[in-house]
Motif scaffolding. Structure first.
Motif, mmCIF file in Angstrom:
data_model
loop_
_atom_site.group_PDB
_atom_site.id
_atom_site.type_symbol
_atom_site.label_atom_id
_atom_site.label_comp_id
_atom_site.label_asym_id
_atom_site.label_seq_id
_atom_site.Cartn_x
_atom_site.Cartn_y
_atom_site.Cartn_z
ATOM 1 N N VAL A 81 -2.955 25.711 16.892
ATOM 2 C CA VAL A 81 -2.091 26.582 16.086
ATOM 3 C C VAL A 81 -2.718 26.795 14.717
ATOM 4 O O VAL A 81 -2.830 27.936 14.242
ATOM 5 C CB VAL A 81 -0.674 25.979 15.959
ATOM 6 C CG1 VAL A 81 0.131 26.694 14.878
ATOM 7 C CG2 VAL A 81 0.051 26.057 17.295
ATOM 8 N N TYR A 82 -3.103 25.714 14.089
ATOM 9 C CA TYR A 82 -3.683 25.846 12.751
ATOM 10 C C TYR A 82 -5.022 26.581 12.780
ATOM 11 O O TYR A 82 -5.336 27.350 11.883
ATOM 12 C CB TYR A 82 -3.860 24.471 12.093
ATOM 13 C CG TYR A 82 -2.556 23.779 11.805
ATOM 14 C CD1 TYR A 82 -1.482 24.467 11.248
ATOM 15 C CD2 TYR A 82 -2.380 22.432 12.099
ATOM 16 C CE1 TYR A 82 -0.286 23.833 10.984
ATOM 17 C CE2 TYR A 82 -1.182 21.792 11.838
ATOM 18 C CZ TYR A 82 -0.137 22.506 11.277
ATOM 19 O OH TYR A 82 1.048 21.879 11.020
ATOM 20 N N ALA A 83 -5.806 26.359 13.817
ATOM 21 C CA ALA A 83 -7.137 26.965 13.861
ATOM 22 C C ALA A 83 -7.104 28.392 14.388
ATOM 23 O O ALA A 83 -7.994 29.176 14.066
ATOM 24 C CB ALA A 83 -8.051 26.122 14.745
ATOM 25 N N GLY A 84 -6.106 28.768 15.197
ATOM 26 C CA GLY A 84 -6.151 30.087 15.816
ATOM 27 C C GLY A 84 -5.010 31.015 15.453
ATOM 28 O O GLY A 84 -5.223 32.161 15.062
ATOM 29 N N VAL A 85 -3.807 30.549 15.583
ATOM 30 C CA VAL A 85 -2.653 31.431 15.423
ATOM 31 C C VAL A 85 -2.436 31.814 13.967
ATOM 32 O O VAL A 85 -2.200 32.990 13.654
ATOM 33 C CB VAL A 85 -1.390 30.752 16.016
ATOM 34 C CG1 VAL A 85 -0.149 31.566 15.728
ATOM 35 C CG2 VAL A 85 -1.563 30.532 17.509
ATOM 36 N N ILE A 86 -2.502 30.870 13.080
ATOM 37 C CA ILE A 86 -2.264 31.174 11.665
ATOM 38 C C ILE A 86 -3.318 32.141 11.115
ATOM 39 O O ILE A 86 -2.958 33.147 10.471
ATOM 40 C CB ILE A 86 -2.170 29.869 10.843
ATOM 41 C CG1 ILE A 86 -0.902 29.120 11.255
ATOM 42 C CG2 ILE A 86 -2.175 30.160 9.341
ATOM 43 C CD1 ILE A 86 -0.733 27.769 10.607
ATOM 44 N N PRO A 87 -4.613 31.927 11.343
ATOM 45 C CA PRO A 87 -5.584 32.914 10.860
ATOM 46 C C PRO A 87 -5.384 34.292 11.503
ATOM 47 O O PRO A 87 -5.545 35.321 10.832
ATOM 48 C CB PRO A 87 -6.935 32.319 11.249
ATOM 49 C CG PRO A 87 -6.701 30.857 11.355
ATOM 50 C CD PRO A 87 -5.301 30.736 11.850
ATOM 51 N N ALA A 88 -5.018 34.329 12.781
ATOM 52 C CA ALA A 88 -4.780 35.616 13.440
ATOM 53 C C ALA A 88 -3.587 36.323 12.803
ATOM 54 O O ALA A 88 -3.618 37.546 12.577
ATOM 55 C CB ALA A 88 -4.553 35.410 14.932
#
Length: 107
Positions: A81-88
């Motif tokens: 979540v922190y590495a993928g969803v938030i930046p997206a």
């Protein structure tokens, strides 16, 4: 000779003594078998106790491994979540802001 037992009486006494000896032998054999059975039961009981202790420690180890995996799985989900969803999501918001500024800035 009147005080002496007859041969029939001697034979009967001899048979009685043989029966008594057989009962005594049977009791000795029975006692020996009982002792052997008790030793076997004690051995089986010790083996079962050792097996129960071993199984208990193996179950505790498995529970620990399962808990560790569950914790790691949760950490992996949070990391994704922190590495993928938030930046997206931030990328989408910045694109929407640029589109909004481009359309409102030209008016």
């Amino acid at each position: 000779m009147a005080d002496e037992p007859s041969t029939g009486e001697l034979a009967r006494r001899l048979v009685d003594l043989q029966r008594a000896a057989q009962r005594l032998m049977s009791q000795e054999v029975f006692v020996a078998e009982q002792r052997a059975i008790e030793r076997r039961f004690i051995t089986v009981e010790r083996d079962l106790d050792a097996l129960a202790d071993r199984l208990e420690s193996e179950i505790k180890a498995l529970v620990t491994r399962i808990e560790t995996r569950e914790r790691d799985r949760g950490a992996n989900w949070r990391q994704s979540v922190y590495a993928g969803v938030i930046p997206a999501a931030l990328l989408l918001v910045s694109i929407l802001v640029q589109i909004w500024l481009a359309t409102n800035g030209m008016s």
